[in-house]
Write a protein that holds these residues in place. Structure first.
Motif, PDB file in Angstrom:
ATOM      1  N   GLN A   6      37.750  16.043 -90.480  1.00  0.00           N
ATOM      2  CA  GLN A   6      36.964  15.403 -90.652  1.00  0.00           C
ATOM      3  C   GLN A   6      35.597  15.387 -89.899  1.00  0.00           C
ATOM      4  O   GLN A   6      35.713  15.372 -88.145  1.00  0.00           O
ATOM      5  CB  GLN A   6      37.531  13.691 -90.198  1.00  0.00           C
ATOM      6  N   THR A   7      34.672  14.344 -90.366  1.00  0.00           N
ATOM      7  CA  THR A   7      33.118  14.286 -89.263  1.00  0.00           C
ATOM      8  C   THR A   7      32.950  12.617 -89.719  1.00  0.00           C
ATOM      9  O   THR A   7      33.247  11.874 -90.645  1.00  0.00           O
ATOM     10  CB  THR A   7      31.977  14.959 -90.346  1.00  0.00           C
ATOM     11  N   GLU A   8      32.760  12.214 -88.384  1.00  0.00           N
ATOM     12  CA  GLU A   8      32.105  10.650 -88.349  1.00  0.00           C
ATOM     13  C   GLU A   8      31.642  11.049 -88.261  1.00  0.00           C
ATOM     14  O   GLU A   8      30.541  11.286 -86.758  1.00  0.00           O
ATOM     15  CB  GLU A   8      33.296  10.478 -87.472  1.00  0.00           C
ATOM     16  N   LEU A   9      30.737   9.857 -88.404  1.00  0.00           N
ATOM     17  CA  LEU A   9      29.147   9.291 -87.665  1.00  0.00           C
ATOM     18  C   LEU A   9      29.472   8.187 -86.838  1.00  0.00           C
ATOM     19  O   LEU A   9      30.019   7.803 -87.017  1.00  0.00           O
ATOM     20  CB  LEU A   9      28.243   8.994 -88.658  1.00  0.00           C
ATOM     21  N   VAL A  10      28.304   9.148 -85.511  1.00  0.00           N
ATOM     22  CA  VAL A  10      27.970   8.311 -83.897  1.00  0.00           C
ATOM     23  C   VAL A  10      27.310   8.317 -83.935  1.00  0.00           C
ATOM     24  O   VAL A  10      26.417   8.940 -84.219  1.00  0.00           O
ATOM     25  CB  VAL A  10      29.011   9.203 -82.842  1.00  0.00           C
ATOM     26  N   LEU A  11      26.582   6.433 -83.546  1.00  0.00           N
ATOM     27  CA  LEU A  11      25.214   5.738 -82.867  1.00  0.00           C
ATOM     28  C   LEU A  11      25.222   7.284 -81.824  1.00  0.00           C
ATOM     29  O   LEU A  11      25.954   6.620 -80.626  1.00  0.00           O
ATOM     30  CB  LEU A  11      25.681   5.134 -83.293  1.00  0.00           C
ATOM     31  N   TYR A  12      24.084   7.851 -81.538  1.00  0.00           N
ATOM     32  CA  TYR A  12      23.730   8.350 -80.335  1.00  0.00           C
ATOM     33  C   TYR A  12      22.227   8.300 -80.717  1.00  0.00           C
ATOM     34  O   TYR A  12      21.374   8.830 -80.635  1.00  0.00           O
ATOM     35  CB  TYR A  12      24.085   9.889 -80.326  1.00  0.00           C
ATOM     36  N   GLN A  13      22.232   7.110 -78.829  1.00  0.00           N
ATOM     37  CA  GLN A  13      20.732   6.628 -78.948  1.00  0.00           C
ATOM     38  C   GLN A  13      20.014   5.631 -79.517  1.00  0.00           C
ATOM     39  O   GLN A  13      19.036   6.244 -80.667  1.00  0.00           O
ATOM     40  CB  GLN A  13      19.831   7.337 -77.828  1.00  0.00           C
ATOM     41  N   GLY A  14      20.830   5.105 -80.853  1.00  0.00           N
ATOM     42  CA  GLY A  14      19.896   5.205 -82.309  1.00  0.00           C
ATOM     43  C   GLY A  14      20.465   5.603 -83.504  1.00  0.00           C
ATOM     44  O   GLY A  14      20.210   5.069 -84.253  1.00  0.00           O
ATOM     45  N   ILE A  15      20.821   6.401 -83.114  1.00  0.00           N
ATOM     46  CA  ILE A  15      20.843   7.826 -84.431  1.00  0.00           C
ATOM     47  C   ILE A  15      21.424   8.397 -84.819  1.00  0.00           C
ATOM     48  O   ILE A  15      22.824   8.599 -84.003  1.00  0.00           O
ATOM     49  CB  ILE A  15      19.856   8.993 -83.893  1.00  0.00           C
ATOM     50  N   PRO A  16      22.457   8.113 -85.967  1.00  0.00           N
ATOM     51  CA  PRO A  16      23.491   8.717 -86.219  1.00  0.00           C
ATOM     52  C   PRO A  16      23.542  10.011 -86.112  1.00  0.00           C
ATOM     53  O   PRO A  16      22.928  10.708 -87.106  1.00  0.00           O
ATOM     54  CB  PRO A  16      24.110   7.870 -87.556  1.00  0.00           C
ATOM     55  N   VAL A  17      24.646  10.753 -85.484  1.00  0.00           N
ATOM     56  CA  VAL A  17      25.181  11.925 -85.326  1.00  0.00           C
ATOM     57  C   VAL A  17      26.130  12.647 -85.469  1.00  0.00           C
ATOM     58  O   VAL A  17      27.491  11.620 -85.523  1.00  0.00           O
ATOM     59  CB  VAL A  17      24.856  12.644 -83.632  1.00  0.00           C
ATOM     60  N   PRO A  18      26.505  13.202 -86.677  1.00  0.00           N
ATOM     61  CA  PRO A  18      27.455  14.232 -87.018  1.00  0.00           C
ATOM     62  C   PRO A  18      28.637  14.363 -85.757  1.00  0.00           C
ATOM     63  O   PRO A  18      27.980  15.243 -84.939  1.00  0.00           O
ATOM     64  CB  PRO A  18      27.395  14.449 -88.166  1.00  0.00           C
ATOM     65  N   GLN A  19      29.614  13.850 -85.909  1.00  0.00           N
ATOM     66  CA  GLN A  19      31.018  14.434 -84.804  1.00  0.00           C
ATOM     67  C   GLN A  19      32.028  15.083 -85.416  1.00  0.00           C
ATOM     68  O   GLN A  19      32.755  13.952 -86.160  1.00  0.00           O
ATOM     69  CB  GLN A  19      31.093  13.380 -83.580  1.00  0.00           C
ATOM     70  N   PRO A  20      32.972  16.384 -84.968  1.00  0.00           N
ATOM     71  CA  PRO A  20      33.819  16.231 -85.966  1.00  0.00           C
ATOM     72  C   PRO A  20      34.790  15.784 -85.135  1.00  0.00           C
ATOM     73  O   PRO A  20      34.938  15.802 -83.631  1.00  0.00           O
ATOM     74  CB  PRO A  20      33.869  18.468 -86.390  1.00  0.00           C
ATOM     75  N   ALA A  21      36.142  15.364 -85.731  1.00  0.00           N
ATOM     76  CA  ALA A  21      37.122  14.858 -85.170  1.00  0.00           C
ATOM     77  C   ALA A  21      37.942  15.341 -85.779  1.00  0.00           C
ATOM     78  O   ALA A  21      38.668  15.551 -86.715  1.00  0.00           O
ATOM     79  CB  ALA A  21      37.171  13.442 -86.204  1.00  0.00           C
ATOM     80  N   LYS A  22      38.677  16.599 -84.529  1.00  0.00           N
ATOM     81  CA  LYS A  22      39.718  17.705 -84.487  1.00  0.00           C
ATOM     82  C   LYS A  22      41.289  16.743 -84.184  1.00  0.00           C
ATOM     83  O   LYS A  22      40.779  15.878 -83.396  1.00  0.00           O
ATOM     84  CB  LYS A  22      39.563  18.455 -84.289  1.00  0.00           C
ATOM     85  N   PHE A  23      42.191  18.157 -84.651  1.00  0.00           N
ATOM     86  CA  PHE A  23      43.785  17.704 -84.699  1.00  0.00           C
ATOM     87  C   PHE A  23      43.689  17.439 -82.919  1.00  0.00           C
ATOM     88  O   PHE A  23      43.956  16.674 -81.812  1.00  0.00           O
ATOM     89  CB  PHE A  23      44.328  18.300 -84.797  1.00  0.00           C
ATOM     90  N   ARG A  24      43.291  18.400 -82.731  1.00  0.00           N
ATOM     91  CA  ARG A  24      43.640  18.843 -81.072  1.00  0.00           C
ATOM     92  C   ARG A  24      42.782  18.005 -79.795  1.00  0.00           C
ATOM     93  O   ARG A  24      42.886  17.856 -78.905  1.00  0.00           O
ATOM     94  CB  ARG A  24      43.349  20.231 -80.235  1.00  0.00           C
ATOM     95  N   TYR A  25      41.860  16.896 -80.243  1.00  0.00           N
ATOM     96  CA  TYR A  25      40.761  15.585 -79.287  1.00  0.00           C
ATOM     97  C   TYR A  25      42.283  14.947 -79.356  1.00  0.00           C
ATOM     98  O   TYR A  25      41.225  14.020 -77.977  1.00  0.00           O
ATOM     99  CB  TYR A  25      40.147  15.610 -79.975  1.00  0.00           C
ATOM    100  N   SER A  26      43.140  14.277 -79.911  1.00  0.00           N
ATOM    101  CA  SER A  26      43.601  13.140 -79.238  1.00  0.00           C
ATOM    102  C   SER A  26      45.103  13.194 -79.179  1.00  0.00           C
ATOM    103  O   SER A  26      45.891  14.027 -80.023  1.00  0.00           O
ATOM    104  CB  SER A  26      44.059  12.420 -80.434  1.00  0.00           C
ATOM    105  N   PRO A  27      45.642  13.144 -77.502  1.00  0.00           N
ATOM    106  CA  PRO A  27      46.644  13.607 -77.448  1.00  0.00           C
ATOM    107  C   PRO A  27      47.992  12.674 -78.188  1.00  0.00           C
ATOM    108  O   PRO A  27      49.077  12.919 -78.703  1.00  0.00           O
ATOM    109  CB  PRO A  27      47.044  12.947 -75.862  1.00  0.00           C
TER     110      PRO A  27
END
Length: 73
Positions: A6-27
Motif C-alpha cells: 500500500q501507499t500512504e500519504l505522509v505529511l513531510y514539512q507540510g507537503i503530502p509525500v507518498p510512502q510505501p507501507a510494506k509487510f516487512r516494516y511492521s513486526p
C-alpha cells in the motif's frame, strides 16, 4: 497480508509525500502471519487426527493423550 503493498500519504514539512507501507516494516504483521500460520497448521493436524479416530475408534485414548500434551506445550 504478506504480499499486500500500500501507499500512504505522509505529511513531510507540510507537503503530502507518498510512502510505501510494506509487510516487512511492521513486526506486528510478521507476528500476525506467523501466529496465524501455526494455528492454521495445528487445526489441520487436529482435524485430520480427529477424522482418523472416526475410522479407528480404538486409538481414541492415545490420541486424546497426545492432544493434551500438545495443547499444554
Amino acid at each position: 497480508m504478506v504480499t499486500g503493498n500500500q501507499t500512504e500519504l505522509v505529511l513531510y514539512q507540510g507537503i503530502p509525500v507518498p510512502q510505501p507501507a510494506k509487510f516487512r516494516y511492521s513486526p506486528a504483521f510478521v507476528y500476525f502471519v506467523a501466529a496465524l500460520s501455526v494455528s492454521g497448521l495445528y487445526s489441520i493436524i487436529t482435524t485430520l487426527a480427529s477424522l482418523s479416530v472416526v475410522n479407528k475408534p480404538h486409538l481414541k485414548t492415545k490420541l486424546l493423550l497426545h492432544f493434551i500434551f500438545f495443547d499444554v506445550g
